[in-house]
Design a protein around this motif. Structure first.
Motif, PDB file in Angstrom:
ATOM      1  N   ARG A 189      -6.195 -14.543  17.411  1.00 47.44           N
ATOM      2  CA  ARG A 189      -5.830 -13.538  17.660  1.00 47.44           C
ATOM      3  C   ARG A 189      -5.481 -11.988  17.051  1.00 47.44           C
ATOM      4  O   ARG A 189      -6.140 -11.702  16.261  1.00 47.44           O
ATOM      5  CB  ARG A 189      -3.990 -14.212  17.530  1.00 47.44           C
ATOM      6  N   ILE A 210       5.252  -6.344  18.215  1.00 47.30           N
ATOM      7  CA  ILE A 210       6.148  -6.817  19.103  1.00 47.30           C
ATOM      8  C   ILE A 210       7.401  -6.464  19.182  1.00 47.30           C
ATOM      9  O   ILE A 210       7.977  -6.920  18.060  1.00 47.30           O
ATOM     10  CB  ILE A 210       6.349  -8.787  19.229  1.00 47.30           C
ATOM     11  N   TRP A 212      -0.101 -14.990  12.408  1.00 43.69           N
ATOM     12  CA  TRP A 212       0.282 -15.727  13.393  1.00 43.69           C
ATOM     13  C   TRP A 212       0.881 -13.758  14.363  1.00 43.69           C
ATOM     14  O   TRP A 212       0.489 -14.572  16.078  1.00 43.69           O
ATOM     15  CB  TRP A 212       0.755 -16.801  13.982  1.00 43.69           C
ATOM     16  N   SER A 213       1.762 -13.250  14.179  1.00 45.46           N
ATOM     17  CA  SER A 213       2.245 -12.252  15.011  1.00 45.46           C
ATOM     18  C   SER A 213       3.099 -11.563  14.149  1.00 45.46           C
ATOM     19  O   SER A 213       3.215 -11.765  12.884  1.00 45.46           O
ATOM     20  CB  SER A 213       3.301 -13.148  15.490  1.00 45.46           C
ATOM     21  N   ARG A 214       3.744 -10.232  14.478  1.00 47.41           N
ATOM     22  CA  ARG A 214       4.474  -9.425  13.761  1.00 47.41           C
ATOM     23  C   ARG A 214       5.673  -9.139  14.491  1.00 47.41           C
ATOM     24  O   ARG A 214       5.189  -8.465  15.837  1.00 47.41           O
ATOM     25  CB  ARG A 214       3.452  -8.945  13.484  1.00 47.41           C
ATOM     26  N   TRP A 215       7.284  -9.066  14.377  1.00 47.51           N
ATOM     27  CA  TRP A 215       7.883  -8.843  15.080  1.00 47.51           C
ATOM     28  C   TRP A 215       8.439  -7.447  14.626  1.00 47.51           C
ATOM     29  O   TRP A 215       8.680  -7.331  12.945  1.00 47.51           O
ATOM     30  CB  TRP A 215       9.021  -9.368  15.103  1.00 47.51           C
ATOM     31  N   PRO A 256      13.061 -14.402  17.462  1.00 46.29           N
ATOM     32  CA  PRO A 256      11.360 -14.479  17.418  1.00 46.29           C
ATOM     33  C   PRO A 256      11.210 -16.201  16.417  1.00 46.29           C
ATOM     34  O   PRO A 256       9.712 -16.336  16.922  1.00 46.29           O
ATOM     35  CB  PRO A 256      11.370 -13.549  15.514  1.00 46.29           C
ATOM     36  N   ILE A 270      -3.287  -9.118  17.133  1.00 48.77           N
ATOM     37  CA  ILE A 270      -2.092  -8.960  16.685  1.00 48.77           C
ATOM     38  C   ILE A 270      -1.520  -7.351  16.934  1.00 48.77           C
ATOM     39  O   ILE A 270      -2.136  -6.464  16.476  1.00 48.77           O
ATOM     40  CB  ILE A 270      -2.156  -8.822  15.098  1.00 48.77           C
ATOM     41  N   ARG A 316      10.651 -17.966  19.687  1.00 49.74           N
ATOM     42  CA  ARG A 316       9.721 -17.584  20.233  1.00 49.74           C
ATOM     43  C   ARG A 316       8.017 -18.242  19.763  1.00 49.74           C
ATOM     44  O   ARG A 316       7.350 -18.840  20.320  1.00 49.74           O
ATOM     45  CB  ARG A 316       9.327 -15.846  20.792  1.00 49.74           C
ATOM     46  N   THR A 317       7.910 -18.291  18.560  1.00 49.25           N
ATOM     47  CA  THR A 317       6.949 -19.172  17.636  1.00 49.25           C
ATOM     48  C   THR A 317       6.863 -20.448  18.053  1.00 49.25           C
ATOM     49  O   THR A 317       5.897 -20.901  17.773  1.00 49.25           O
ATOM     50  CB  THR A 317       7.079 -17.868  16.163  1.00 49.25           C
ATOM     51  N   ASP A 350       5.446 -21.204  20.491  1.00 48.79           N
ATOM     52  CA  ASP A 350       4.174 -21.545  21.150  1.00 48.79           C
ATOM     53  C   ASP A 350       3.462 -22.247  20.328  1.00 48.79           C
ATOM     54  O   ASP A 350       2.313 -23.001  20.675  1.00 48.79           O
ATOM     55  CB  ASP A 350       3.551 -19.857  20.054  1.00 48.79           C
ATOM     56  N   GLN A 408       6.762 -10.505  28.212  1.00 47.38           N
ATOM     57  CA  GLN A 408       7.214 -11.675  28.582  1.00 47.38           C
ATOM     58  C   GLN A 408       8.462 -11.387  29.086  1.00 47.38           C
ATOM     59  O   GLN A 408       8.835 -10.843  29.379  1.00 47.38           O
ATOM     60  CB  GLN A 408       7.983 -12.376  27.091  1.00 47.38           C
TER      61      GLN A 408
END
Length: 281
Positions: free
Chosen positions: A245, A250, A161-164, A221, A247, A224-225, A228, A268
């Motif tokens: 998505r 972030i 989904w994402s990478r922080w 994080p 990637i 924010r997730t 989403d 953002q």
């Protein structure tokens, strides 16, 4: 540089981020309350003694361990090389991150994203409690447990989904990949971990209501997730969206604006608070 060149004014070298994995376990509530969508996520409130994010409400996960080495013979689904392309890290680290995601999910929740080759993941086995205990105590690596069971790791059940990446400054920094997955049929997530004081299934809006009431704390994080997740009706919708998505890491930054501490993320709106202390130290 010699020791004579170092002064009290010399800035310390930034702490290198540790690779980590976080997993959003997803399911649909069969009969959601009025005003709620079916989608739920599994959240844990960490014990106050934890070195990082103590007392915070988080998704299951943790650091990549040196033992998280993929076993090519016990692996099904996208390869570490495929994951490397998706995440944007070397293949060995990508494989370790996926392995950590599966290991941490099993350790902390009892959900095992693995099973016999060519077959669906199994419901909990009689040996599962001992496997979890061995993994949590670092007595055995995940690959060894799966090999003994005759299982393969099912990387195909995960989506990114994402990478922080934690900004420079805090004494503990993480480069965390956020995965999403559906809980396999016949399995149930539980709270049988020493790392959490409570755990359960939440509609995303519930987490914000509890946070606003001062009952829980959420890191940026996580917030924010969950924002989403709140845009989706069903768990399968999230998994389908994850497949589309791209990637990009972030990298939030902590700044002072007009006398206030804010966290900025490119593209953002500024996050102005409440900012948990865990984000700043």
């Amino acid at each position: 540089m010699s020791t004579e060149d170092v002064t009290a004014d010399t800035p310390a070298a930034p702490v290198a981020p540790r690779p980590a994995a976080t997993v959003l376990l997803l399911r649909d509530h069969p009969n959601p309350p009025a005003g709620r969508s079916p989608l739920q996520v599994f959240l844990q409130r960490r014990v106050p003694q934890m070195a990082f994010a103590a007392g915070m409400t988080v998704f299951p996960g943790g650091s990549v361990d040196p033992s998280d080495v993929p076993d090519a013979d016990g692996w099904a689904g996208p390869s570490p090389e495929d994951w490397a392309e998706t995440i944007g890290v070397p293949a060995d680290l990508a494989g370790g991150t996926v392995s950590a995601a599966v290991r941490e999910t099993f350790e902390e929740c009892g959900v095992l994203l693995a099973g016999p080759a060519g077959a669906p993941p199994l419901a909990p086995q009689p040996q599962a409690a001992q496997w979890r205990e061995d993994l949590a105590a670092h007595r055995r690596p995940l690959a060894d447990v799966l090999s003994e069971a005759g299982f393969v790791l099912r990387s195909d059940l995960l989506r990114v989904w994402s990478r922080w990446i934690t900004p420079p400054g805090p004494s503990r920094r993480y480069d965390t990949v956020f995965f999403v997955t559906l809980v396999p049929e016949g399995q149930e997530a539980d709270a049988l971990t020493t790392e959490a004081v409570e755990a359960g299934w939440w509609h995303p809006a519930e987490a914000f209501e509890r946070r606003d009431a001062g009952e829980i704390e959420l890191m940026i994080p996580t917030t924010r997730t969950l924002e989403d997740m709140a845009t989706f009706e069903r768990a399968a919708d999230v998994v389908a969206a994850a497949e589309q998505r791209t990637i990009v890491a972030i990298r939030p930054e902590v700044r002072r604006r007009n006398g206030r501490t804010v966290i900025t993320v490119e593209g953002q709106a500024d996050f102005t608070g409440p900012i948990p202390e865990a984000e700043l130290r």
